[in-house]
Design an enzyme around this catalytic site. Structure first.
Site, PDB file in Angstrom:
ATOM      1  N   SER A  11     -11.242  14.932 -10.336  1.00 36.47           N
ATOM      2  CA  SER A  11     -10.136  15.080 -11.287  1.00 36.47           C
ATOM      3  C   SER A  11      -8.786  14.838 -10.635  1.00 36.47           C
ATOM      4  O   SER A  11      -7.803  15.504 -10.947  1.00 36.47           O
ATOM      5  CB  SER A  11     -10.174  16.470 -11.914  1.00 36.47           C
ATOM      6  OG  SER A  11      -9.890  17.440 -10.922  1.00 36.47           O
ATOM      7  N   GLU A 112      10.128   2.600   0.779  1.00 36.06           N
ATOM      8  CA  GLU A 112       9.200   3.108   1.795  1.00 36.06           C
ATOM      9  C   GLU A 112       8.860   1.985   2.762  1.00 36.06           C
ATOM     10  O   GLU A 112       9.140   0.811   2.513  1.00 36.06           O
ATOM     11  CB  GLU A 112       7.951   3.689   1.143  1.00 36.06           C
ATOM     12  CG  GLU A 112       8.241   5.013   0.440  1.00 36.06           C
ATOM     13  CD  GLU A 112       7.002   5.745  -0.026  1.00 36.06           C
ATOM     14  OE1 GLU A 112       5.908   5.147  -0.026  1.00 36.06           O
ATOM     15  OE2 GLU A 112       7.136   6.914  -0.415  1.00 36.06           O
ATOM     16  N   HIS A 224      -1.224   8.708   9.053  1.00 38.81           N
ATOM     17  CA  HIS A 224       0.192   8.812   8.696  1.00 38.81           C
ATOM     18  C   HIS A 224       0.955   9.206   9.949  1.00 38.81           C
ATOM     19  O   HIS A 224       0.553  10.129  10.654  1.00 38.81           O
ATOM     20  CB  HIS A 224       0.408   9.848   7.596  1.00 38.81           C
ATOM     21  CG  HIS A 224       1.732   9.682   6.921  1.00 38.81           C
ATOM     22  ND1 HIS A 224       2.917   9.978   7.544  1.00 38.81           N
ATOM     23  CD2 HIS A 224       2.057   9.214   5.695  1.00 38.81           C
ATOM     24  CE1 HIS A 224       3.920   9.711   6.722  1.00 38.81           C
ATOM     25  NE2 HIS A 224       3.421   9.245   5.587  1.00 38.81           N
ATOM     26  N   ARG A 269       2.784   1.483   8.984  1.00 37.66           N
ATOM     27  CA  ARG A 269       2.350   2.823   9.406  1.00 37.66           C
ATOM     28  C   ARG A 269       1.551   2.819  10.698  1.00 37.66           C
ATOM     29  O   ARG A 269       1.714   3.704  11.539  1.00 37.66           O
ATOM     30  CB  ARG A 269       1.462   3.430   8.321  1.00 37.66           C
ATOM     31  CG  ARG A 269       2.265   4.011   7.238  1.00 37.66           C
ATOM     32  CD  ARG A 269       1.433   4.781   6.269  1.00 37.66           C
ATOM     33  NE  ARG A 269       2.360   5.313   5.286  1.00 37.66           N
ATOM     34  CZ  ARG A 269       2.019   5.863   4.150  1.00 37.66           C
ATOM     35  NH1 ARG A 269       0.745   5.963   3.831  1.00 37.66           N
ATOM     36  NH2 ARG A 269       2.923   6.328   3.325  1.00 37.66           N
ATOM     37  N   HIS A 328      -4.771  10.164   6.826  1.00 37.11           N
ATOM     38  CA  HIS A 328      -4.046  10.311   5.565  1.00 37.11           C
ATOM     39  C   HIS A 328      -4.738   9.584   4.414  1.00 37.11           C
ATOM     40  O   HIS A 328      -4.665  10.020   3.267  1.00 37.11           O
ATOM     41  CB  HIS A 328      -2.651   9.731   5.783  1.00 37.11           C
ATOM     42  CG  HIS A 328      -1.718   9.869   4.642  1.00 37.11           C
ATOM     43  ND1 HIS A 328      -1.339  11.098   4.155  1.00 37.11           N
ATOM     44  CD2 HIS A 328      -1.067   8.943   3.887  1.00 37.11           C
ATOM     45  CE1 HIS A 328      -0.494  10.920   3.152  1.00 37.11           C
ATOM     46  NE2 HIS A 328      -0.318   9.628   2.965  1.00 37.11           N
ATOM     47  N   GLU A 352      -9.303   6.286  -4.615  1.00 40.67           N
ATOM     48  CA  GLU A 352      -9.487   6.197  -3.162  1.00 40.67           C
ATOM     49  C   GLU A 352     -10.968   6.122  -2.772  1.00 40.67           C
ATOM     50  O   GLU A 352     -11.297   5.591  -1.701  1.00 40.67           O
ATOM     51  CB  GLU A 352      -8.797   7.396  -2.485  1.00 40.67           C
ATOM     52  CG  GLU A 352      -8.694   7.221  -0.982  1.00 40.67           C
ATOM     53  CD  GLU A 352      -7.853   8.270  -0.286  1.00 40.67           C
ATOM     54  OE1 GLU A 352      -6.986   8.895  -0.938  1.00 40.67           O
ATOM     55  OE2 GLU A 352      -8.055   8.466   0.928  1.00 40.67           O
ATOM     56  N   ARG A 363      -3.057   0.166   4.271  1.00 46.12           N
ATOM     57  CA  ARG A 363      -2.480   0.363   2.943  1.00 46.12           C
ATOM     58  C   ARG A 363      -0.968   0.337   3.008  1.00 46.12           C
ATOM     59  O   ARG A 363      -0.354   0.980   3.866  1.00 46.12           O
ATOM     60  CB  ARG A 363      -2.933   1.722   2.411  1.00 46.12           C
ATOM     61  CG  ARG A 363      -2.319   2.101   1.089  1.00 46.12           C
ATOM     62  CD  ARG A 363      -2.699   3.527   0.714  1.00 46.12           C
ATOM     63  NE  ARG A 363      -2.051   4.477   1.571  1.00 46.12           N
ATOM     64  CZ  ARG A 363      -1.294   5.494   1.130  1.00 46.12           C
ATOM     65  NH1 ARG A 363      -1.121   5.676  -0.159  1.00 46.12           N
ATOM     66  NH2 ARG A 363      -0.735   6.323   1.972  1.00 46.12           N
TER      67      ARG A 363
END
Ligand SMILES: Cc1cc2nc3c(=O)[nH]c(=O)nc-3n(C[C@H](O)[C@H](O)[C@H](O)COP(=O)(O)OP(=O)(O)OC[C@H]3O[C@@H](n4cnc5c(N)ncnc54)[C@H](O)[C@@H]3O)c2cc1C
Length: 501
Positions: A11, A112, A224, A269, A328, A352, A363
């Site tokens: 969910s 970002e 991350h 990243r 992450h 995911e 990503r």
């Protein structure tokens, strides 16, 4: 006997969006934990990437996505998903999500890492995931066609005549399904240092892999760069958006060690994570310094992150924030097209848990909420038009025991970290193999280790010290769980190792 519903497992954003799009078709939404509280979605801070600014275009967003993916994106999937950014934002708004806007009514768009434009749509500054999930959960609760099963885990899929026809639910046994949609999120909980919920153990890949679904890109795990360096089971995240606002990385000697890198603090990243890891390996501490860029304005732009810092005695307006890399996001997962179709009839995967090839080897920030929303929309529409009602009677099946994931976490953290090497990967495979038959976390970790072992190059988030360069002919790797097991058995037989890895 009534016609079987579609069963959606999970969910987070992907599962909620799928269930809502399927309405009025009957759906059972199964979720481990409470609705809206588990999974990564409510934790998402930065926002949703969508090329909706006046200076932006989906071709620019696509180019940034492909560059971050380091040559391994599926360009068609990336084009489709990035091209649906505006649709996704509008669909979320139609379900009650209120994105931040500027005084003139246009969207407030954040920047970002590795995005060439401001294109991050957010809610309440840095509370995007919580805002989205809250709105969708309210909508799900008022949708009569959706039955909610909370605190209930899917333990096994049931296959008959080569198609998935049901699922074994904890405490309920086998339940027939018209289609099963896996929206179980990522696998960050397989690592000791993670920003994700510890319960995200790659359950979808285990469930799907055990019924013959192909897995893809399993070796690619995103670290991350800036988790808050504190002692906590799950490390709080300091969003990239803070660097987007001008915060800089310094070490405990006050040196700005990213200053000479292309892109500086907003480099991809994996580049930033490896640079921080190198500082830490050299015995230095690393900090994110937002004092000059944001100062007293920090609390207004990032109220959630400010509160997280304060919980740990840090005032980001006046002090540099201690940071370290942590897992992450899992780029890999169940191979699926942009509608969520897998190679097993009756089985779908979204968000995911799925791997469409959008992310390739790495990503681009904020592309995952976009993918979860678009796949939920696509899967809901495709299932509603393709899956006919079925009535199936299922026999009881034996259920697996849940194992403690701690030993798997230790193996994975040691062998499948930011820097990988054949010796460590081989040791991880040999240690995981004896557990993987009965332990789902070990089976998923084994698939990741096999894929990492087989990728003899460094690319995107996958860095091998024994193969430091990119291989010009590197391609995506898709395989079944059985193939991963066979590879691991052969490797273990070829050079038995001590089991202490
Ligand atoms: C701290 C943090 C910040 C992030 N910030 C951003 C961001 O700003 N932008 C962005 O694009 N991405 C961000 N991400 C990534 C993004 O949040 C996730 O990729 C995305 O939310 C995944 O959504 P999902 O619906 O696929 O899975 P999740 O939201 O992880 O939900 C998985 C669901 O599956 C359930 N589940 C799992 N196994 C079972 C089982 N066996 N039976 C029943 N239920 C099960 C869980 O309980 C949960 O409900 C962030 C991630 C983290 C951890």
């Amino acid at each position: 006997m009534s016609a079987a519903p579609v069963i959606v497992i999970g969910s987070g954003l992907a599962g909620l969006m799928t269930a809502l799009t399927l309405a009025p078709m009957p759906v059972v939404l199964v979720t481990a934990g409470r609705l809206g509280q588990a999974g990564s979605s409510p934790l998402a801070q930065g926002g949703v990437a969508a090329a909706i600014g006046v200076d932006d275009d989906t071709s620019l967003h696509l180019a940034d996505t492909l560059a971050a993916g380091d040559g391994l994106c599926d360009a068609a999937s990336a084009r489709e998903i990035v091209g649906r950014g505006r649709d996704a934002i509008m669909a979320l708004e139609s379900h009650g999500v209120r994105f931040d806007r500027k005084p003139d009514g246009s969207y407030a768009l954040g920047l970002e890492a590795a995005h060439s434009r401001h294109r991050i749509v957010h809610v309440d500054g840095d509370a995007t995931g919580a805002g989205i999930v809250k709105a969708l959960v309210a909508k799900v609760r008022e949708t009569a066609s959706i039955t909610i099963l909370e605190d209930c885990r899917a333990l096994r899929l049931i296959k008959r005549d080569d198609r998935v026809v049901g699922v074994c639910l904890e405490g309920k046994g086998p339940v027939a399904a018209r289609a099963v949609v896996l929206a179980t999120g990522g696998a960050g909980g397989l690592y000791e240092a993670t920003t994700t919920p510890l319960g995200n153990l790659g359950q979808g890949a285990a469930l799907a892999g055990r019924v013959g679904a192909r897995l893809a890109d399993m070796e690619f795990v995103q670290f991350h760069p800036t988790a808050l360096a504190v002692s906590a089971p799950r490390l709080p995240l300091i969003s990239e958006a803070v660097r987007g606002e001008g915060a800089i990385l310094i070490n405990d000697r006050g040196e700005r060690f990213m200053a000479d890198q292309p892109g500086q603090e907003l480099a991809p990243r994996d580049v930033v994570a490896r640079a921080i890891a190198a500082e830490i390996d050299a015995g230095r501490k690393v900090y994110l310094d937002a004092r000059a860029a944001l100062g007293e304005g920090f609390v207004r732009r990032f109220p959630g992150i400010f509160a997280l810092c304060q919980e740990h005695g840090i005032d980001p307006a006046r002090m540099p924030i201690p940071v370290r890399p942590a897992t992450h996001y899992h780029m890999g997962g169940i191979a699926a097209d942009c509608d969520g179709r897998t190679n097993v009839p009756g089985l779908w995967a979204v968000g995911e848990a799925a791997c469409t090839g959008l992310h390739g080897a790495n990503r681009l920030a904020s592309n995952s909420l976009l993918e979860a929303a678009v796949m939920g929309l696509n899967a809901g529409r495709a299932i509603a038009s393709e899956m006919t009602a079925a009535t199936v009677r299922l026999e009881p099946v034996s259920l697996p025991q849940m194992s403690d994931p701690a030993p798997v976490r230790a193996i994975v953290s040691r062998g499948l970290g930011i820097l990988r090497h054949e010796t460590g990967l081989r040791a991880a495979i040999c240690a995981l193999l004896p557990k993987a038959g009965h332990d789902d976390a070990a089976a998923v970790a084994l698939a990741m280790a096999v894929a990492a072992f087989a990728r003899c190059e460094s690319r995107g988030s996958h860095a091998r010290t024994d193969y430091p360069h990119k291989n010009a002919s590197g391609t995506r790797k898709l395989f079944t769980m059985d193939e991963a097991f066979a590879f691991a058995r052969e490797l273990a037989a070829s050079q038995p190792l001590s089991r202490t890895a």
